[in-house]
Design an enzyme around this catalytic site. Structure first.
Site, short mmCIF file in Angstrom:
data_model
loop_
_atom_site.label_atom_id
_atom_site.label_comp_id
_atom_site.label_asym_id
_atom_site.label_seq_id
_atom_site.Cartn_x
_atom_site.Cartn_y
_atom_site.Cartn_z
N MET A 90 0.81 -1.21 0.00
CA MET A 90 0.00 0.00 0.00
C MET A 90 0.85 1.27 0.00
O MET A 90 0.70 2.14 0.86
CB MET A 90 -0.94 -0.01 1.22
N LEU A 93 4.83 4.24 -5.51
CA LEU A 93 6.26 4.10 -5.80
C LEU A 93 6.72 5.26 -6.68
O LEU A 93 5.97 5.73 -7.55
CB LEU A 93 6.50 2.77 -6.50
N ASN A 107 1.53 -5.83 -10.52
CA ASN A 107 0.58 -5.49 -9.45
C ASN A 107 -0.78 -6.09 -9.77
O ASN A 107 -1.09 -6.36 -10.93
CB ASN A 107 0.44 -3.95 -9.38
N HIS A 109 -4.77 -5.02 -9.13
CA HIS A 109 -5.62 -3.91 -8.68
C HIS A 109 -7.07 -4.39 -8.68
O HIS A 109 -7.51 -5.02 -9.64
CB HIS A 109 -5.44 -2.72 -9.63
N THR A 141 3.90 0.98 -14.08
CA THR A 141 4.63 2.11 -14.64
C THR A 141 4.51 3.27 -13.65
O THR A 141 3.82 3.14 -12.64
CB THR A 141 4.04 2.53 -16.00
N LEU A 144 -0.06 5.94 -11.77
CA LEU A 144 -0.79 5.11 -10.82
C LEU A 144 -1.85 4.22 -11.50
O LEU A 144 -2.66 4.72 -12.28
CB LEU A 144 -1.47 5.99 -9.77
N ASP A 145 -1.84 2.92 -11.16
CA ASP A 145 -2.83 1.96 -11.66
C ASP A 145 -2.96 2.01 -13.18
O ASP A 145 -4.06 2.03 -13.74
CB ASP A 145 -4.19 2.19 -10.98
N GLU A 174 -9.03 -12.72 -7.73
CA GLU A 174 -7.63 -12.26 -7.65
C GLU A 174 -6.72 -13.45 -7.40
O GLU A 174 -5.67 -13.60 -8.02
CB GLU A 174 -7.45 -11.25 -6.51
C1 GRF Z 1 -6.10 -6.88 -2.75
O1 GRF Z 1 -7.46 -6.54 -2.85
C2 GRF Z 1 -5.33 -6.34 -3.92
O2 GRF Z 1 -6.09 -6.28 -5.09
C3 GRF Z 1 -4.99 -4.94 -3.48
O3 GRF Z 1 -4.74 -5.04 -2.11
C4 GRF Z 1 -5.44 -6.16 -1.58
C5 GRF Z 1 -4.41 -7.01 -0.90
O4 GRF Z 1 -4.96 -8.09 -0.19
N1 GRF Z 1 -3.88 -4.43 -4.25
P1 GRF Z 1 -4.02 -9.20 0.40
O5 GRF Z 1 -3.02 -8.53 1.33
O6 GRF Z 1 -3.33 -9.89 -0.73
O7 GRF Z 1 -4.93 -10.12 1.16
#
Ligand code: GRF
Length: 219
Positions: A90, A93, A107, A109, A141, A144-145, A174
């Site tokens: 979090m 960068l 990453n 997102h 890059t 951001l996002d 994810e």
């Molecule tokens: C996830 O929702 C990811 O998409 C975001 O941060 C959260 C991280 O969750 N970038 P975790 O620490 O992997 O459980």
């Protein structure tokens, strides 16, 4: 063997999913280190329990973002990673950092980029009244996002959804697409052409990668 360094700040569920997938699929990928900017990140325990080296680089101990990123880059280079994986890291960068790790920084997102950048993406999706939402794996890059997209997964948004219910539905996806996309990139199945990613269909090892994954209710 390809080497990963994973950066976390919190829970570490994506880290856990990645470690599980590497083991399950027998990919020639090893996690050289898990680095957290928060000393108490629960994800550190997940790594330790699996015998993976952990390190903490507490950003509050640095005068500014530039100094922290320089120290982080130095620490990362000691592990010679083929890829640096952001898994709930979090922190923004610096451009310098992103350039140094160009095409070696990935990453996930929690939205279908380019929609809903930044934080509180599930709330943003509910507020916008979209019918589908999801997550995106992309190279990082300086913007951001942003950055070339490796994979996306799509989930339905239900009329009575809460942020929590929607977040859980997305998180499950994810955990499926992030490890696959990482493996596909490292195997050479995915590669850059211009400023986009192309899928060559196969790489140095099999990954079962799919660039677009649909939630079962949408299939
Ligand atoms: C996830 O929702 C990811 O998409 C975001 O941060 C959260 C991280 O969750 N970038 P975790 O620490 O992997 O459980």
């Amino acid at each position: 063997m390809k080497r990963l360094a994973v950066l976390i700040s919190g829970r570490g569920s994506n880290l856990d999913a990645l470690l599980g997938a590497i083991q399950r699929h027998g990919w020639p990928i090893s996690v050289a280190a898990v680095i957290s900017n928060r000393p108490n990140a629960p994800g550190l325990e997940i790594a330790r329990a699996k015998g993976i080296a952990t390190e903490v680089l507490d950003h509050t101990q640095f005068p500014d973002r530039k100094a922290f990123d320089a120290a982080l880059a130095q620490k990362l280079e000691t592990h010679s990673p083929d890829l640096v994986v952001l898994a709930g890291f979090m922190r923004l960068l610096t451009a310098e950092f992103c350039v140094r790790f160009r095409n070696r920084l990935v990453n996930i997102h929690p939205s279908l980029l380019p929609a809903f950048k930044g934080l509180e993406t599930h709330q943003q999706a509910l507020d916008a009244g979209v019918r589908v939402h999801g997550c995106t794996v992309h190279l990082v890059t300086a913007e951001l996002d942003h950055g070339p997209i490796l994979a996306q997964a799509v989930v339905p948004v239900h009329p009575d959804d809460t942020v929590e219910a929607l977040a859980a539905r997305v998180l499950k996806m994810e955990h499926e697409i992030y490890p696959m996309a990482i493996a596909a990139w490292l195997s050479g199945q995915l590669m850059m052409r211009g400023d986009r990613i192309i899928n060559r269909g196969e790489g140095a090892f099999p990954t079962q990668f799919m660039p677009c994954r649909l939630h079962p209710d949408l299939a």
